[in-house]
Design an enzyme around this catalytic site. Structure first.
Site, PDB file in Angstrom:
ATOM      1  N   LYS A   1      18.013   3.834   2.597  1.00 46.55           N
ATOM      2  CA  LYS A   1      18.019   3.080   3.840  1.00 46.55           C
ATOM      3  C   LYS A   1      19.320   3.327   4.593  1.00 46.55           C
ATOM      4  CE  LYS A   1      14.994  -0.915   3.433  1.00 46.55           C
ATOM      5  NZ  LYS A   1      14.930  -2.382   3.570  1.00 46.55           N
TER       6      LYS A   1
ATOM      7  N   GLU B   1       2.395 -13.153  -1.128  1.00 52.79           N
ATOM      8  CA  GLU B   1       2.238 -14.537  -0.674  1.00 52.79           C
ATOM      9  C   GLU B   1       1.238 -15.319  -1.509  1.00 52.79           C
ATOM     10  OE1 GLU B   1       3.761 -12.027   2.686  1.00 52.79           O
ATOM     11  OE2 GLU B   1       2.081 -11.840   1.264  1.00 52.79           O
TER      12      GLU B   1
ATOM     13  N   ARG C   1      -1.799 -15.086   4.545  1.00 54.87           N
ATOM     14  CA  ARG C   1      -2.132 -14.227   3.416  1.00 54.87           C
ATOM     15  C   ARG C   1      -2.270 -15.008   2.111  1.00 54.87           C
ATOM     16  NH1 ARG C   1      -0.336  -8.648   4.527  1.00 54.87           N
ATOM     17  NH2 ARG C   1       0.444  -8.422   2.401  1.00 54.87           N
TER      18      ARG C   1
END
Length: 625
Positions: free
Chosen positions: A280, A366, A394
């Protein structure tokens, strides 16, 4: 052409015409363009700096858009957007009327699937692959999955299903950007990756199986040896047991490794799994050093980096929640906090520092997060689930079946309720009131300002059952927040202004704007505080003294708080005229929050105009004709 220029690249077909040396030149220019572009508009930076070479290699090897690429999570797709004809449009990224920060099917033929929520790519490309097979189409289907999206159960559900789906071409590219590049990712590992992705390896393996299938014990021994041998250099065994040929890990920034490996996997077809390791923030030292800070920055000067802002005059609702969570945890040792991979976004960094053994990050999962909290509640703990409104969708079945049906003591702190600005329709929390209100046992609170948020968080936490507090992104009206942990009465609103003829019922942070309109209209203004249970006693009193009602909410009108008011009036056979103001029955695109609310008539002037149009008896000075 000896030197490539990003300014001349308008489609992947032009990328495929480049030489290997030119691909590397393009990567440097593309990375710099991403950095400069995002610094001017804001957006996701670290993840996109990490996908530059991977994006180039995929478009170089595969015949897009005929071959389908699905980016998951979609916020890593900026290089893809730039190479697919949207370079100039990046100047208006995530702005009203501009392009989305995520793949969007209506935006480009190269965006095969919308992926602003994570972990959907493998399911989507498997569906596409089955469709291609059934339609007799010869094309490739690639899922690029990263940024923690492999932590979700849905990704493994798709892998499991793919393993028993015959005659499909699916390539899963795991963009592993949370692991530093380990020693195996080098020249030897590149060689092994190419070997294991080549035709010779695949053919030899298949011939060996054909020969040994008549000697089952030897075949089993060979299978185990192969799995364990590959497992010594890579985590291959799990994915191979699911039916995929695992290759990697390889350096996701090395085009000399990426291109031939992808070419081999394209030639093989079938179920392939490529593990690439990227960094990243690659190429921008400040983002490499702190990829979280540079994950989704606003505008900044790349030569200086992100500067710490001066102390803001207003607290955000997220900050109010974070401080309340720490304060409440100090008084109640049973409090535990759960988040589905949104520690920073939900304001839980300080809680994690102070109470590390009471903080639980469930990953991008979730469903699991909600039922995990339910399990803790069964044993006497008091879980607070900090979750974005859009992500609670979700975990809806778990909310209904595992929490509410069992009437368990779980508190939901719903951040990003209502419009969310630049992230747009995929992240907007427009539906939580509607989908929560129909669930028995559920309490729904909608604070009107920052201090109300703290009061209602305490109130819902003390309620011995499922309860939710919804609040928006950003700051409110700047109300001073008390330091205590006081509670208010469940299901009771408060009258902010006494007026005549018309009563405005506000649910949530549109109350301050509605109050301005109420003053111009000489209307009664009520901060309802709770959507469920709704203050029936107050509604009956107001119905006896007012001719009409206006309900206001930053949520879906259909099934929302206004609908709760209408349902009560209908049940009591009260013939009251009601104007419902809120979010219309359509998806609302990205843009600045205040501008979007104004365009929807949800600022003070818009509210006043809507009331006058619906109830023309109200005159300029608030007197009825």
């Amino acid at each position: 052409m000896t030197t490539v220029s990003l300014d001349q690249i308008n489609s992947p077909a032009q990328v495929r015409a480049l030489t290997p040396r030119q691909l590397k030149e393009l990567a440097g220019q593309l990375r710099e363009f991403v950095l400069q572009s995002v610094s001017k508009t804001g957006g996701h930076l670290s993840s996109n700096l990490g996908t530059v070479e991977l994006t180039i290699a995929l478009h170089y090897v595969f015949n897009t858009p005929d071959d389908r690429i699905v980016w998951d999570v979609g916020h890593q797709s900026y290089p893809h957007k730039i190479l697919t004809g949207r370079r100039e449009a990046m100047a208006h990224l995530r702005q009203q009327g501009g392009i989305s920060g995520f793949p969007k099917r209506s935006e480009s033929e190269y965006d095969a699937f919308g992926t602003a929520h994570s972990s959907t790519s493998i399911s989507a490309v498997l569906g596409m692959a089955v469709a291609s097979r059934n339609l007799g189409l010869d094309r490739q289907h690639i899922a690029v999955i990263g940024d923690g999206a492999m932590t979700a159960g849905m990704a493994f559900e798709a892998l499991n299903n793919a393993g028993v789906t015959p005659d499909v071409n699916v390539l899963v590219v795991l963009n592993d950007n949370d692991m530093s590049i380990s020693p195996p990712v080098g020249a030897l590992n590149h060689y092994l990756a190419r070997l294991m992705s080549g035709r010779f390896y695949a053919t030899a393996k298949n011939v060996g199986r054909a020969v040994l299938q008549h000697v089952p014990p030897v075949l089993e021994l060979a299978r185990r040896f192969e799995g364990h041998a590959k497992g010594m250099v890579s985590p291959a065994t799990l994915f191979e047991e699911l039916g995929f040929n695992y290759v990697g890990p390889i350096d996701g920034h090395d085009l000399d490794a990426l291109v031939p490996t992808l070419e081999n996997l394209r030639a093989l077809g079938g179920l392939q799994f490529l593990h690439v390791v990227t960094k990243k923030g690659q190429g921008y030292k400040l983002a490499e050093a702190d990829p979280v800070l540079y994950h989704g920055p606003g505008k900044f000067d790349p030569s200086v980096g992100i500067q710490k802002p001066s102390a803001p005059s207003k607290q955000t609702f997220t900050q109010v929640f974070g401080r309340w969570l720490c304060d409440m945890a100090q008084t109640d040792e049973h409090l535990v906090a759960v988040t589905p991979a949104m520690r920073e976004g939900s304001g839980m960094v300080e809680f994690h520092k102070q109470f590390p053994h009471r903080y639980f990050d469930a990953g991008i999962a979730e469903q699991h997060a909600v039922t995990f909290a339910a399990g803790m509640a069964c044993e006497g703990l008091k879980p607070v689930v900090a979750i974005y409104s859009t992500f609670l969708q979700r975990g809806y079945d778990q909310l209904v079946h595992d929490v509410a049906l069992q009437n368990l003591d779980v508190t939901f702190a719903l951040d990003r309720a209502g419009l969310v600005g630049a992230d747009g329709a995929t992240h907007a929390g427009n539906y939580d009131i509607a989908f929560l209100r129909c669930i028995p046992n559920m309490v729904i609170a909608a604070p009107s300002d920052e201090n109300e948020a703290r009061l209602l968080l305490t109130t819902c936490y003390q309620y011995p059952g499922p309860a939710s507090v919804r609040y928006p992104r950003g700051a409110g009206c700047g109300a001073e927040v008390s330091a205590g942990l006081e509670a208010v009465a469940i299901g009771k609103g408060r009258v902010l202004r006494e007026g005549s003829r018309i009563a405005i019922l506000g649910f949530g942070t549109l109350v301050p704007e509605a109050l301005k309109a109420a003053q111009s209209l000489d209307a009664t203004m009520v901060d309802m505080r709770f959507v469920k249970p709704i203050d029936e006693q107050l509604l009956r009193q107001l119905a006896q003294t007012h001719d009409a009602f206006v309900t206001i909410e930053e949520g879906s009108i259909m099934g929302g708080a206004g609908s709760a008011v209408l349902e009560y009036f209908s049940s009591q056979e009260l013939a009251c005229a009601v104007l419902q103001l809120g979010l219309p029955d359509r998806f609302i695109d990205h843009g600045e929050q205040a501008a979007l609310l104004k365009s929807l008539g949800l600022d003070a002037l818009g509210i006043e105009s809507a009331v006058r149009a619906r109830f023309p008896a109200v005159q300029v000075h608030g007197k009825c004709a």
